[in-house]
Motif scaffolding. Structure first.
Motif, short mmCIF file in Angstrom:
data_model
loop_
_atom_site.label_atom_id
_atom_site.label_comp_id
_atom_site.label_asym_id
_atom_site.label_seq_id
_atom_site.Cartn_x
_atom_site.Cartn_y
_atom_site.Cartn_z
N LYS A 262 0.81 -1.22 0.00
CA LYS A 262 0.00 0.00 0.00
C LYS A 262 0.84 1.27 0.00
O LYS A 262 0.34 2.36 -0.32
N GLU A 263 2.13 1.15 0.38
CA GLU A 263 2.98 2.34 0.42
C GLU A 263 4.00 2.37 -0.73
O GLU A 263 4.96 3.13 -0.68
N ALA A 264 3.77 1.58 -1.77
CA ALA A 264 4.68 1.57 -2.90
C ALA A 264 4.81 2.97 -3.52
O ALA A 264 5.91 3.42 -3.88
N ASP A 265 3.68 3.67 -3.64
CA ASP A 265 3.72 5.02 -4.22
C ASP A 265 4.42 6.01 -3.29
O ASP A 265 5.14 6.90 -3.74
N LEU A 266 4.24 5.83 -1.98
CA LEU A 266 4.90 6.71 -1.02
C LEU A 266 6.41 6.50 -1.05
O LEU A 266 7.18 7.47 -0.98
N LEU A 267 6.84 5.26 -1.20
CA LEU A 267 8.26 4.96 -1.30
C LEU A 267 8.87 5.69 -2.50
O LEU A 267 9.96 6.30 -2.39
N ARG A 268 8.19 5.67 -3.63
CA ARG A 268 8.71 6.35 -4.81
C ARG A 268 8.79 7.88 -4.59
O ARG A 268 9.71 8.54 -5.07
N LEU A 269 7.83 8.43 -3.86
CA LEU A 269 7.86 9.86 -3.56
C LEU A 269 9.07 10.21 -2.69
O LEU A 269 9.72 11.24 -2.90
N PHE A 270 9.38 9.36 -1.72
CA PHE A 270 10.55 9.61 -0.87
C PHE A 270 11.84 9.52 -1.69
O PHE A 270 12.78 10.29 -1.48
N LEU A 271 11.90 8.55 -2.60
CA LEU A 271 13.07 8.43 -3.46
C LEU A 271 13.24 9.66 -4.34
O LEU A 271 14.36 10.13 -4.56
N GLN A 272 12.14 10.19 -4.84
CA GLN A 272 12.20 11.41 -5.65
C GLN A 272 12.72 12.58 -4.81
O GLN A 272 13.53 13.39 -5.28
#
Length: 275
Positions: A262-272
Motif C-alpha cells: 500500500k505504500e509503494a507510491d509513497l516509497l517512490r515519492l521519498f526516493l524522488q
C-alpha cells in the motif's frame, strides 16, 4: 519468564481502572497505584521485543519531555498516565501543521545537549540487516522492485557514512507523542543507536489515516525542512532515511517476499525527494 497481569498487579500494588488499548502485540490498562494513576503495558510475548531498551532511554530523557517510567518487568512496563490526545489525533482533528511543528519541537528537546549516554541500544546496522535479504515474488510490480532495491542501496550508503552515533527513540512520530497540559510527552521508544538523521525519518509516513496529506509533495518538502532543522541534519539525508525506513516497513509486512504494498507510491515519492 513471562509475568501475568495478575502477578504484576500484586507485585506493584495496582488496581485496574479500565482497559485502555489492545495494540495486537500488547495490552494497556489504566491502573491506580497507591498515590497516582498509571498505565500498565503488558506484552503478549515473554519480553518487550524491540521496545526493551526504550524504557531506559525514556528514563534518561525524563527531563526532556519523555513519559515517566515507574516500573519494569521482562514483558511489562508501568508508566505515568498521560491525559490528552496524541499529536496524530491533533492532526486528524484538523490541525496537521500544529502536530508536525510540535513533533519537531519534541524531537529537538529530546536531543538537546548534552547527549544522554545509554548502553545496550540496538544499532541501525542491526535494524536494517533484514532489508538486505529482501526477496521478491515472480509477480512483484517491477516499479516496486526497483524502488526497494534503490532504497536498500541508500540504506547501505547511509549506514556506511554514519559519523556521529546518538541514542535514538527509533519510532518518533505523531502517534507516539501525547499532548498533555504540561506539553508534549514522548512514549514508546524502541531504543536505537545511530545517525541523528534517522530519528524523524519514520515521521514522514505519518499522521496515520491521512494518506493524501503524507503523499502531498508540498507536505513532504515542508516536513523534510522542518524535521531536518529540528535534528540539525540535511533534508537530503533525512529523505534518504525516509525511503530506507519505508522500504524496511514494506519488507516487514511482506513476510520476506515482496509482491505489492500500500505504500509503494509513497516509497517512490521519498526516493524522488532524496534524488
Amino acid at each position: 519468564m513471562k509475568d501475568t497481569p495478575d502477578e504484576l498487579l500484586d507485585r506493584w500494588g495496582l488496581t485496574i481502572l479500565s482497559m485502555a488499548a489492545d495494540t495486537g502485540h500488547a495490552r494497556i490498562w489504566k491502573v491506580e497505584t497507591a498515590d497516582a494513576v498509571a498505565a500498565l503495558k503488558v506484552y503478549r510475548r515473554s519480553d518487550r521485543g524491540n521496545e526493551g531498551p526504550g524504557s531506559r532511554l525514556l528514563s534518561a530523557w525524563q527531563d526532556r519531555g519523555a513519559v515517566q517510567i515507574l516500573e519494569e518487568a521482562n514483558n511489562a512496563v508501568l508508566m505515568e498516565w498521560l491525559d490528552g490526545p496524541s499529536l496524530g489525533d491533533v492532526a486528524r482533528d484538523g490541525a496537521p501543521e500544529t502536530a508536525v511543528n510540535l513533533l519537531a519541537e519534541a524531537a529537538s528537546h529530546l536531543h538537546r545537549s548534552p547527549r544522554v549516554e545509554i548502553s545496550g541500544l540496538r544499532t541501525l546496522n542491526d535494524v536494517f540487516t533484514p532489508l538486505f535479504r529482501c526477496e521478491f515474488t515472480d509477480t512483484c510490480d517491477p516499479k516496486l522492485k526497483i524502488a526497494m532495491q534503490q532504497s536498500a542501496a541508500l540504506a547501505r550508503e547511509l549506514l556506511d557514512s554514519q559519523q556521529t552515533l546518538v541514542p535514538l527513540h527509533g519510532d518518533l512520530h505523531t502517534d507516539n507523542v501525547i499532548l498533555t497540559k504540561a506539553g508534549p510527552k514522548v512514549i514508546d521508544a524502541k531504543g536505537y543507536l545511530g545517525d541523528p538523521a534517522f530519528e524523524l525519518a519514520n515521521a514522514l509516513r505519518h499522521p496515520k489515516g491521512m494518506p493524501d496529506l503524507v503523499r502531498d509533495p508540498i507536505q513532504i518538502a515542508k516536513c523534510l525542512q522542518l524535521y531536518s532543522e529540528a535534528m540539525a541534519v540535511t533534508p537530503e539525508r533525512l529523505a534518504k532515511w525516509a525511503a530506507a525506513k519505508c522500504a524496511l516497513s514494506i519488507y516487514w509486512r511482506s513476510h520476506q517476499q515482496v509482491s505489492e504494498d500500500k505504500e509503494a507510491d509513497l516509497l517512490r515519492l521519498f526516493l524522488q525527494a532524496a534524488a
